[in-house]
Enzyme design. Structure first.
Site, mmCIF file in Angstrom:
data_model
loop_
_atom_site.group_PDB
_atom_site.id
_atom_site.type_symbol
_atom_site.label_atom_id
_atom_site.label_comp_id
_atom_site.label_asym_id
_atom_site.label_seq_id
_atom_site.Cartn_x
_atom_site.Cartn_y
_atom_site.Cartn_z
ATOM 1 N N GLU A 58 -3.297 5.830 -0.743
ATOM 2 C CA GLU A 58 -3.588 6.469 -2.023
ATOM 3 C C GLU A 58 -3.363 5.558 -3.216
ATOM 4 O O GLU A 58 -3.567 5.971 -4.358
ATOM 5 C CB GLU A 58 -2.762 7.740 -2.186
ATOM 6 C CG GLU A 58 -1.266 7.532 -2.178
ATOM 7 C CD GLU A 58 -0.512 8.823 -2.407
ATOM 8 O OE1 GLU A 58 -1.129 9.893 -2.397
ATOM 9 O OE2 GLU A 58 0.712 8.768 -2.602
ATOM 10 N N PRO A 97 0.835 -1.204 0.000
ATOM 11 C CA PRO A 97 0.000 0.000 0.000
ATOM 12 C C PRO A 97 0.865 1.248 0.000
ATOM 13 O O PRO A 97 1.935 1.270 0.619
ATOM 14 C CB PRO A 97 -0.819 -0.123 1.286
ATOM 15 C CG PRO A 97 -0.029 -1.031 2.159
ATOM 16 C CD PRO A 97 0.719 -1.962 1.251
ATOM 17 N N LYS A 98 0.409 2.267 -0.720
ATOM 18 C CA LYS A 98 1.118 3.553 -0.777
ATOM 19 C C LYS A 98 0.408 4.525 0.150
ATOM 20 O O LYS A 98 -0.690 4.991 -0.125
ATOM 21 C CB LYS A 98 1.109 4.088 -2.213
ATOM 22 C CG LYS A 98 1.613 5.530 -2.360
ATOM 23 C CD LYS A 98 3.088 5.637 -2.080
ATOM 24 C CE LYS A 98 3.584 7.064 -2.371
ATOM 25 N NZ LYS A 98 3.084 8.055 -1.395
ATOM 26 N N PHE A 99 1.045 4.822 1.298
ATOM 27 C CA PHE A 99 0.449 5.728 2.270
ATOM 28 C C PHE A 99 0.615 7.176 1.835
ATOM 29 O O PHE A 99 1.566 7.529 1.131
ATOM 30 C CB PHE A 99 1.073 5.508 3.650
ATOM 31 C CG PHE A 99 0.660 4.218 4.300
ATOM 32 C CD1 PHE A 99 -0.502 4.145 5.046
ATOM 33 C CD2 PHE A 99 1.416 3.068 4.142
ATOM 34 C CE1 PHE A 99 -0.895 2.956 5.632
ATOM 35 C CE2 PHE A 99 1.032 1.869 4.721
ATOM 36 C CZ PHE A 99 -0.127 1.814 5.472
#
Length: 302
Positions: free
Chosen positions: A168, A22-24
């Site tokens: 995101e 996941p891209k925080f």
């Protein structure tokens, strides 16, 4: 430390040997644990240790000669809040100590580049990931490895369900891949309301810009006025405008006076200062014309 970059894709890559993270929604941060202490470096190379004393203190638990790559985030009401990260990043040293108590930062680490003085960047991602997990899991928050899966179906579920937590998008890496320093060796799939936009001007003064005038890569290319900039972004835009106005830039930069107008929702005709050549900014924007686009960051890596 030159960091790896990611190339944007529009569909989820599916192939054997891929890993998904996941891209925080935070700030890229390199953590360097030296024998003497801790240095925190932004993606630009700027040293931001004083802005995050809580993370610097936590990183002292790492063995000397350790370098981590990851994202600093601030959690608020069950999700990461980019505006609060901006607030932390822009704080003075004195203010940072106060904010570290009221808005504590977390570090979502996604790579280990050096461990106990050994350079790991040539090792495959799969091995670096195992070392990262072994290093951080015993320590616990605020230093944590990002989740990772090799299952594309689980990754697709993350992509659809995790935005409510401030994620995101996804970053996709090959398991056999060395760390691609300075190259777009990774791939990123972001939600469609986050995109790059051309910055064709700004409202306010050169030293204190208020909002950006944007042209999005979709629609009828009608300029839009962004929501008001955060203090950190105002300073960044002012510096970019000053650089664009310099004789070495070759462009006209800022003329010093508002030379055009743009229609803003709820405000009517708004004067703005054009930029030539334009800058590029990453913005969050819904499909509707309201609310206005939110500027997340200037793109300085293009």
């Amino acid at each position: 430390m030159t960091v790896a970059l990611a190339e944007a894709v529009t569909t989820l890559p599916r192939a054997p040997g891929l890993a998904y993270e996941p891209k925080f929604d935070g700030h890229r941060l390199v953590v360097v644990r030296t024998v003497e202490g801790v240095v925190l470096q932004a993606r630009s190379g700027r040293i931001v240790t004083a802005a995050f004393p809580d993370l610097a203190a936590a990183a002292r638990q790492l063995p000397a000669g350790t370098v981590l790559d990851g994202e600093v985030v601030v959690w608020h009401e069950g999700r990461t809040d980019f505006a609060l990260v901006q607030r932390r990043a822009a704080a003075t040293a004195a203010r940072a100590a106060v904010l570290a108590q009221s808005l504590p930062a977390s570090y979502a680490a996604f790579d280990v580049l050096e461990l106990a003085g050994l350079d790991l960047r040539a090792r495959p991602y799969e091995r670096r990931r195992a070392l990262l997990v072994d290093l951080l899991l015993p320590l616990g928050p605020p230093l944590q490895p990002v989740p990772m899966t090799t299952d594309p179906e689980l990754a697709a579920t993350w992509y659809e369900t995790l935005p409510a937590s401030g994620v995101e998008g996804l970053v996709v890496k090959r398991l056999d891949q060395p760390y691609p320093a300075g190259r777009r060796g990774w791939r990123k799939l972001r939600h469609t309301n986050v995109r790059d936009a051309a910055v064709v001007g700004y409202t306010g003064s050169p030293r204190r810009p208020v909002a950006l005038v944007l042209v999005l890569p979709v629609g009828d290319e009608t300029p839009l006025v962004s929501s008001p900039l955060t203090p950190a972004l105002r300073a960044e835009v002012a510096a970019a405008v000053a650089q664009a106005s310099g004789p070495a830039s070759g462009g006209s930069g800022d003329s010093g006076a508002a030379g055009a107008t743009v229609t803003a929702i709820g405000l009517g005709e708004v004067p703005f200062r054009p930029l030539d050549p334009p800058l590029t900014a990453e913005v969050r924007h819904a499909s509707a014309r309201h609310p206005p686009p939110e500027v997340l960051r200037l793109r300085t890596d293009l």
